[in-house]
Scaffold this motif. Sequence first.
Motif, mmCIF file in Angstrom:
data_model
loop_
_atom_site.group_PDB
_atom_site.id
_atom_site.type_symbol
_atom_site.label_atom_id
_atom_site.label_comp_id
_atom_site.label_asym_id
_atom_site.label_seq_id
_atom_site.Cartn_x
_atom_site.Cartn_y
_atom_site.Cartn_z
ATOM 1 N N LEU A 1 0.801 -1.257 -0.090
ATOM 2 C CA LEU A 1 -0.081 -0.008 0.073
ATOM 3 C C LEU A 1 0.960 1.133 0.008
ATOM 4 C CD1 LEU A 1 -2.018 -1.409 2.861
ATOM 5 C CD2 LEU A 1 -2.550 -1.453 0.674
ATOM 6 N N LYS A 2 0.921 2.093 -1.084
ATOM 7 C CA LYS A 2 1.832 3.328 -1.080
ATOM 8 C C LYS A 2 0.859 4.620 -1.181
ATOM 9 C CE LYS A 2 5.307 1.115 -3.486
ATOM 10 N NZ LYS A 2 6.356 0.935 -4.775
ATOM 11 N N SER A 3 1.391 5.544 -0.586
ATOM 12 C CA SER A 3 0.560 6.736 -0.634
ATOM 13 C C SER A 3 1.579 7.998 -0.564
ATOM 14 C CB SER A 3 -0.639 6.862 0.405
ATOM 15 O OG SER A 3 -1.491 8.100 0.151
ATOM 16 N N ILE B 241 6.521 2.427 6.246
ATOM 17 C CA ILE B 241 7.807 2.654 5.767
ATOM 18 C C ILE B 241 8.069 4.181 4.806
ATOM 19 C CG2 ILE B 241 9.763 1.735 4.443
ATOM 20 C CD1 ILE B 241 8.081 -1.061 4.880
ATOM 21 N N HIS B 242 8.768 4.904 5.294
ATOM 22 C CA HIS B 242 9.141 6.399 4.655
ATOM 23 C C HIS B 242 10.103 6.129 3.589
ATOM 24 C CE1 HIS B 242 8.504 10.407 3.839
ATOM 25 N NE2 HIS B 242 9.999 10.527 4.158
ATOM 26 N N SER B 243 9.725 6.242 2.471
ATOM 27 C CA SER B 243 10.997 6.098 1.524
ATOM 28 C C SER B 243 10.739 7.310 0.454
ATOM 29 C CB SER B 243 10.986 4.707 0.775
ATOM 30 O OG SER B 243 11.750 4.797 -0.504
ATOM 31 N N GLY B 244 11.733 8.274 0.282
ATOM 32 C CA GLY B 244 11.492 9.523 -0.501
ATOM 33 C C GLY B 244 10.238 10.142 -0.201
ATOM 34 N N LYS B 245 9.291 10.360 -0.982
ATOM 35 C CA LYS B 245 8.150 11.117 -0.873
ATOM 36 C C LYS B 245 7.142 10.208 -0.384
ATOM 37 C CE LYS B 245 6.880 11.940 -5.428
ATOM 38 N NZ LYS B 245 6.233 13.185 -6.434
ATOM 39 N N THR B 246 7.123 9.130 -0.535
ATOM 40 C CA THR B 246 6.135 7.871 -0.393
ATOM 41 C C THR B 246 6.028 7.075 1.169
ATOM 42 O OG1 THR B 246 7.230 6.091 -1.261
ATOM 43 C CG2 THR B 246 5.924 7.379 -2.920
ATOM 44 N N PHE B 247 4.823 6.692 1.440
ATOM 45 C CA PHE B 247 4.827 6.164 2.808
ATOM 46 C C PHE B 247 4.242 4.755 2.226
ATOM 47 C CE2 PHE B 247 4.831 10.263 4.349
ATOM 48 C CZ PHE B 247 5.465 10.082 5.700
ATOM 49 N N SER B 248 4.430 3.682 2.799
ATOM 50 C CA SER B 248 3.944 2.381 2.381
ATOM 51 C C SER B 248 3.901 1.452 3.328
ATOM 52 C CB SER B 248 4.828 1.847 1.122
ATOM 53 O OG SER B 248 6.343 1.488 1.630
ATOM 54 N N PHE B 249 2.943 0.451 3.455
ATOM 55 C CA PHE B 249 2.691 -0.590 4.127
ATOM 56 C C PHE B 249 2.937 -1.809 3.422
ATOM 57 C CE2 PHE B 249 0.208 2.146 6.974
ATOM 58 C CZ PHE B 249 0.704 1.821 8.405
ATOM 59 N N LEU B 250 3.671 -2.780 4.134
ATOM 60 C CA LEU B 250 3.518 -4.129 3.483
ATOM 61 C C LEU B 250 2.540 -5.106 4.393
ATOM 62 C CD1 LEU B 250 7.467 -4.548 2.944
ATOM 63 C CD2 LEU B 250 5.613 -4.106 1.254
#
Length: 161
Positions: A48-50, A84-93
């Motif tokens: 899930l990315k946003s 997980i914060h990577s660059g300008k996206t937040f994501s859940f696994l």
Amino acid sequence: MPSFDIVSEIDKVELRNTVDNANRELTTRFDFRGVDASIELKELTVTLKSESDFQARQLLDILRNQCTKRGISMAGADISDTPIHSGKTFSFLVTFKQGIDQPLAKEIIKLLKESKIKVQSSIQGEKVRVTGKKRDDLQEAIALLKKSDIELPLQFENFRD
């Protein structure tokens, strides 16, 4: 001798349908207009990315609702606590577990032995086989396991008389 197998499996087709429905809902949501957000499935892992932490949590809620509608239990899924914060996206696994691992299988066997039900159980790879002399004993074992607080969704299959 009557027997059955205890397994924990996720229907991959239903999981695919769940992700498709969640993506469909994502495109119709007003709060996600013009936002770079996605829900992707690869094997048994949903990503899930946003753009923000709050929106990533909203995506997780959308996925939970769709899983409930499609009959998929998220009890056995591994979900990261913080995005997980990577660059300008937040994501859940979200990783769905397939099969019963060794410690949980031992816990199931221990639970059956402590209940004093006259059944024998053995670990067979990623499933647990339960055998007994009477069909009623097996049904009692199934009822006990359904009431127990095991965190994985269990299915009972291959019931033989």
